[in-house]
Design an enzyme around this catalytic site. Sequence first.
Site, short mmCIF file in Angstrom:
data_model
loop_
_atom_site.label_atom_id
_atom_site.label_comp_id
_atom_site.label_asym_id
_atom_site.label_seq_id
_atom_site.Cartn_x
_atom_site.Cartn_y
_atom_site.Cartn_z
CD GLU A 151 -3.60 3.59 -5.78
OE1 GLU A 151 -3.33 4.78 -5.91
OE2 GLU A 151 -3.37 2.96 -4.72
CB SER A 162 -0.87 0.06 1.25
OG SER A 162 -1.47 -1.15 1.53
CG HIS A 204 -2.69 -0.52 -3.44
ND1 HIS A 204 -3.06 0.77 -3.14
CD2 HIS A 204 -2.87 -1.23 -2.29
CE1 HIS A 204 -3.44 0.84 -1.88
NE2 HIS A 204 -3.33 -0.37 -1.35
CG ASN A 232 -3.41 4.14 0.95
OD1 ASN A 232 -4.62 4.35 1.09
ND2 ASN A 232 -2.90 2.92 1.04
#
Length: 697
Positions: A439, A406, A427, A477
């Site tokens: 992702e 992540s 991801h 994130n």
Amino acid sequence: MSNAIKYEKIGDIAVLTAQNPPVNALGVDVRKGLLAGIQQAEDDGAKAVLIYGDGRTYFAGADIREFGKPMLDPGLPDLCNRIEASPLIVVSSMHGTALGGGLEVALSSHYRIAVPSAKMGLPEVHLGILPGAGGTQRLPRVAGTESALDMITSGRPIKAADALAKGIIDRVTEGEPREIGLAYAQELLDAGAARRAVGDMPAPEAIDFDARYETLLKKGRGQLSPATAMRAVQAACEADSFEAGIKRERELFMELMNSDQRLGMVHAFFSERAVSKLPELKGVTPRALADIGVIGGGTMGAGIATAALLSGLTVTMLEMTDEAAAAAKGRILGNLQGAVKRGKISADLFETLTNQALTLATDYTSLANADLVVEAVFEEMSVKKIVFTQLDEVCKPGAILATNTSYLDVNEIAACTKRPEDVIGLHFFSPAHVMKLLEVVVADKTSIDVVATGFALGKMLNKISVRAGVCDGFIGNRILSTYRACADHMIMDGASPYQIDKALTGFGFAMGPFAVADLAGLDIGWASRKRLAPTRDARERVPSFPDKLCEDGHFGQKTGKGYYVYEAGKRGGTPNPDVPALIEANRAELEITPRDFTDAEITRRYMCAMVNEAAKVVGEGIAQRPLDVDMTLLFGYGFPRYRGGPLKWADIEGLDGILADIMTYAKEDDYFWQPAPLLQQLVAEGRTFDDLNRENS
Ligand code: CAA
């Protein structure tokens, strides 16, 4: 006659064939062609008219690209009224997806037939509008108020058999739309069937519309289109005449057409399709994918394995011990059983997937034949490096080695293999068999066909794939860390987590940031803060209250306590009474005098932080286009679809005002509120994020 509609006369029947690929959208040429076709049929002495579509579908709706531009005649409502008013018998024969304006044309026809595979619906609410060509008036007349409301406010299409049962269509027949339509029209003529206008049918029955309006507004978290569409159906029941109902529908339609929510939702519609169409991938052939390896069978790994199995891939799940492998299998089976329960797969397919498509293993050599391996092990660089060194040894040449990290540096992971060109970040978001976002994280040496394969995998798994570059947290994130930091700052300065969550759900987020943190697990942020602590700039404001919760063993939902307290069997939580004291202690330690925040200020600061970081992410090339950020937030972070995404929201709000607010906030904290150079540039040039989307797609 326009080229988009072909006219023929076969015996007594005039045939109007739509020829506007790919989906026979009802653009101005199609509308002109239909209008002229009806007129010509009447002039030619035809007794019936058949309308159907060439190619993959009947009309899939109005042409969405015309929205927001001056309406070109004939408008769809006038066209539908003209079709219905024709003295000839008009038959629509449907296949593919008869959606929106498409179904409205069919409802203006006097008889409707469809092939069994056809689907029909009024999905306008998903574009921020309502059916504006008589759909809200005609559908309840044929299907009844409740059925019509369900279709119109949910936007969900139904199958032909269901439409037949609801009285929306008259017949379902196997065959080609042209042949079955011609045969049906001839049969009607032979039987001397009468012309049958839905507009002449009696008004449908009223329900308690005011109560339903409130329910719909609440359910839509502020989305206006379903509730407004309901008001149009109310007019069908209560207006003095069909014409008066149509007039009310038009007023409400225009209200929505001119709304910001329509802008947001149409942006989402086109961006969802554009996000995986990267200029750099044009003409690149992805590598073949059949066998997938997954390392680590925790919630994330089991979710990835489940998604792969459900899309027809063979999966080898690697765990470290027999016990861990058995636990991983249990999780995957649980997920698949859920799919059986929801009717997504049959019991037979469940057996095949679990007995033939899934292998559990504890030895790396079992991954020797995998076309792609995704690792979903503990989020720690040293562990990832051990995994990738082993994969490099056992995987066949050309296999893709993917990490589900992540936050960690994919370049560093790739560098521990002899084939960094085959290494990529994939991801996923937990639960990976449910969440739509993927992702695709492209490292410095990742080869372009590996990127293309990442997108191909995303498509197979029915995900929205977004290309991201390498940085701490990639697109999603990284932006989350910033807006969450902004929320923490507001807490230190006087707001409460509960006021912030309430303000943001009021904005339309599915959950506020503190409820999300509880769901994801507070230990994740804790680990991340500890990892970043050694390199942290001394000017950064870092609160201690989130760490205190973790130090006391409270990790959110999984431990029953976090910002909220969770009781077994109850949905959601109640504010944790211990949290205010932790916050007050933190403020006292920093000698902060708390002040009041309004919900509007909370939302504005939070959104400014999100937009500013998103602009940095685009400016640095981590996201290639603003729409990539928008789709990441929409599909992975609960951003309200009707606002289009943070950068679409910013365009609608006005970039200059947002930059001005950031500069004002920077007077309090010029480290956190450093304006994004891209935002400054766009404001200086008078351009928008959407201009960048257009230039880079
Ligand atoms: N207008 C313009 N373009 C459309 C379109 C429409 N109504 N529907 C689809 N397209 C375009 C897509 O953008 C896509 O273009 P690109 O290839 O350039 O990306 C292309 O047609 C193919 O679409 P999909 O990739 O989505 O193909 P699919 O087979 O996966 O799905 C579909 C087909 C089910 C029709 C889907 O495209 C869809 O849901 N379209 C929208 C349908 C809709 O919302 N209709 C209502 C319109 S509003 C209305 O009708 C208002 C009114 O009452 C007056």
